[in-house]
Scaffold this active site. Structure first.
Site, short mmCIF file in Angstrom:
data_model
loop_
_atom_site.label_atom_id
_atom_site.label_comp_id
_atom_site.label_asym_id
_atom_site.label_seq_id
_atom_site.Cartn_x
_atom_site.Cartn_y
_atom_site.Cartn_z
N LYS A 116 0.74 -1.15 -0.04
CA LYS A 116 0.11 -0.20 -0.15
C LYS A 116 0.90 1.30 0.09
CE LYS A 116 -3.30 -2.88 0.18
NZ LYS A 116 -4.16 -3.22 -0.98
N LYS A 158 -0.72 2.82 9.40
CA LYS A 158 -1.31 1.68 8.60
C LYS A 158 -0.33 0.82 8.04
CE LYS A 158 -4.91 4.46 6.09
NZ LYS A 158 -5.46 4.93 4.83
N GLY A 165 -8.81 -2.47 6.19
CA GLY A 165 -8.97 -2.17 7.55
C GLY A 165 -8.08 -3.07 8.16
N TYR A 202 -5.19 11.71 9.60
CA TYR A 202 -6.40 10.69 9.81
C TYR A 202 -7.60 11.74 9.28
CZ TYR A 202 -10.30 8.14 11.81
OH TYR A 202 -11.40 7.31 11.92
N HIS A 208 -16.57 6.47 1.78
CA HIS A 208 -15.67 5.58 0.86
C HIS A 208 -16.16 5.56 -0.45
CE1 HIS A 208 -14.02 1.20 0.29
NE2 HIS A 208 -14.29 1.93 -0.80
N LYS A 237 -18.58 -4.55 3.71
CA LYS A 237 -19.86 -3.51 3.00
C LYS A 237 -21.10 -4.35 3.23
CE LYS A 237 -16.37 -1.78 -0.03
NZ LYS A 237 -15.80 -2.03 -1.22
N GLU A 288 -6.50 2.94 -1.88
CA GLU A 288 -6.05 1.56 -2.37
C GLU A 288 -6.63 1.11 -3.64
OE1 GLU A 288 -7.13 -1.66 0.38
OE2 GLU A 288 -6.67 -0.39 2.05
N ARG A 292 -9.18 -6.67 -8.68
CA ARG A 292 -9.91 -7.77 -8.92
C ARG A 292 -11.61 -7.42 -9.42
NH1 ARG A 292 -9.87 -6.78 -3.64
NH2 ARG A 292 -11.91 -6.29 -2.63
#
Ligand code: MV4
Length: 451
Positions: A116, A158, A165, A202, A208, A237, A288, A292
């Site tokens: 990341k 992170k 997360g 932060y 999102h 989600k 991020e 996929r």
């Protein structure tokens, strides 16, 4: 074009890929675990190969068994779906060594987006807005402390190998930096075998929002618009929609242009998603990239009219995407509710029981992607999603009403499900106004007595 695709997955996404293959004249091969012998993907594919016992490690994550199945059946490509091996760079490399196409980006791309901190630097270099913070990974807790003191609290630590997360720590006070640094480092070392951390300012109460991309091997990348994914619980989600209630046409153009620029910079091929945080001032930041097909690709399909799995397969087979994707306009509004075998009254505890009977809703603008049927025994080994209920309507208000109707028609006897939770969510005034962020479900009160 491929003649035969092996699907290294199960459940609704395996069915989704089988259906795309059938429409394209491509033969499909299912792989299944001993617990999935009676699953629909096993029955509906042209061929099916058992790859091991129920637990994922022994079957859907068993790379040797899957490659052997591909070899035995003469499959020329493997579709990994989402989860399992979908973002496993080593598996993508193994496919390439065995001369079978992996329907996803190559191992190098998966690896570079999977780290990341380096993905963030790559996106920054492509002109994508990123959250202020450390450049690359931190070298010590002292460095983290200096940076945090300089930019002000709160900050977030992170794990560079994390994502979704995992391995994060929010730090509100200078005196907590050292301890939280140690905890995050130890945790990510154990969980991912990589203890690299990076630091960011932060962002409080963000939304999102992610942009769906599709890229071909001829250098074209197109945006299929955004998805609102703020309705989540512990990074799972529960409901997604497209478009977002708060994204204006000009913001959409800016987010799409940034996402396309990022993907073009890395010569991205296939279906991919760039996740952004949107702050309360309307500024967006790269978070991020997912390499996929995602669960929630369906809502983008509904508002764009593009069959994303079909186009994904075509891209990996070397075909060029049609030029008209450049002037795509989103039409109407789509919402997806994830129907899980979980008890919303008991902290969403899994309820992997027998489906005694099921009735699917129907009618105009209603889509159910599901692998369940009356008499289906939910195996205990896998995730608890039973169905994706997807609606499409001319606007958000009508989509909400259509979804409520469909949820009330959806009958699943046996397990507890998230259906009653979704009904209360869609009746919530803040949800209906589009007035929510990623923390919304932390304070949302579900009333079990209304079931
Ligand atoms: C953040 C953030 C606030 N500020 N980064 C969570 C998942 C992972 N992709 C990154 N996450 C976050 N990163 C900064 N600088 C807040 C979150 C976050 C979050 C993001 C999206 C959806 C839900 C979330 C829930 C908690 C925290």
């Amino acid at each position: 074009m491929y003649t035969k695709i092996l699907i290294a997955n199960r459940g609704e996404i395996a069915l989704r890929v089988i259906r795309a293959c059938r429409e394209m004249g491509i033969k499909s091969v299912a792989v299944f675990s001993e617990a999935d012998e009676l699953s629909l993907h096993t029955k509906f594919a042209d061929e099916a190969v058992c790859i091991g016992p129920g637990p994922s490690q022994l079957s859907y994550l068993n790379t040797q068994a899957i490659l052997t199945a591909a070899e035995l059946t003469n499959a020329d490509a493997i579709h990994p779906g989402y989860g399992f091996l979908a973002e496993n760079a080593d598996f993508a490399d193994m496919c390439s060594k065995h001369n079978v196409d992996f329907i996803g980006p190559d191992g190098t791309m998966i690896r570079s987006m999977g780290d990341k901190a380096s993905a963030k630097e790559t996106m920054k270099a492509a002109g994508v807005p990123v959250i202020p913070g450390s450049q690359g990974i931190l070298t010590s807790a002292a460095e983290a402390r200096r940076m945090a003191d300089e930019m002000g609290y709160p900050v977030i630590l992170k794990a560079t190998a994390g994502g979704g997360g995992r391995g994060m720590r929010v730090v509100y006070r200078a005196e907590d930096v050292a301890m939280f640094y140690g905890m995050a480092q130890a945790e990510s070392g154990t969980a991912f075998g990589n203890d690299g951390l990076y630091l960011e300012k932060y962002i409080e109460n963000p939304r999102h929002i992610e942009v769906q991309l599709i890229g071909d091997s001829h250098g074209n990348v197109y945006s299929l618009g955004e998805r609102e994914c703020s309705i989540q619980r512990r990074h799972q989600k529960l409901l997604e929609e497209s478009p977002s209630a708060v994204v204006s046409e000009s913001l959409r153009q800016a987010m799409s242009a940034a996402a396309v620029a990022g993907a073009k910079r890395v010569n991205y091929v296939g279906a991919g998603t760039i996740e952004f945080l949107l702050d309360k001032h309307g500024k967006f930041y790269f978070m991020e990239m997912n390499t996929r097909i995602q669960v929630e690709h369906t809502v983008s399909e509904e508002v764009t009219g593009v069959d994303i799995v079909r186009e994904q397969i075509k891209c990996h087979a070397g075909e060029k995407l049609p030029d008209w994707l450049a002037k795509l306009k989103l039409r109407g509004h789509s919402i997806e509710c994830r129907i899980n075998a979980e008890d919303p009254a008991k902290n969403f505890r899994p309820s992997p029981l027998l489906i005694e009977s099921v009735h699917f809703p129907g009618g105009r603008g209603i889509r159910v992607d599901s692998h369940i049927y009356s008499g289906y025994q939910i195996p205990p080994h896998y995730d608890s999603m039973l169905a994706k209920l997807v609606v499409h309507a001319p606007n958000r208000t009508q989509a909400i009403e259509r979804m409520l109707g469909a949820l009330n028609e959806f009958i699943i006897e046996g397990p507890k499900t998230t259906i009653p939770f979704h009904i209360q969510l869609l009746e919530n005034e803040r949800f209906r106004k589009g007035n929510f962020d990623t923390h919304f479900l932390e304070s949302f009160k579900y009333d079990p007595s209304r079931e």
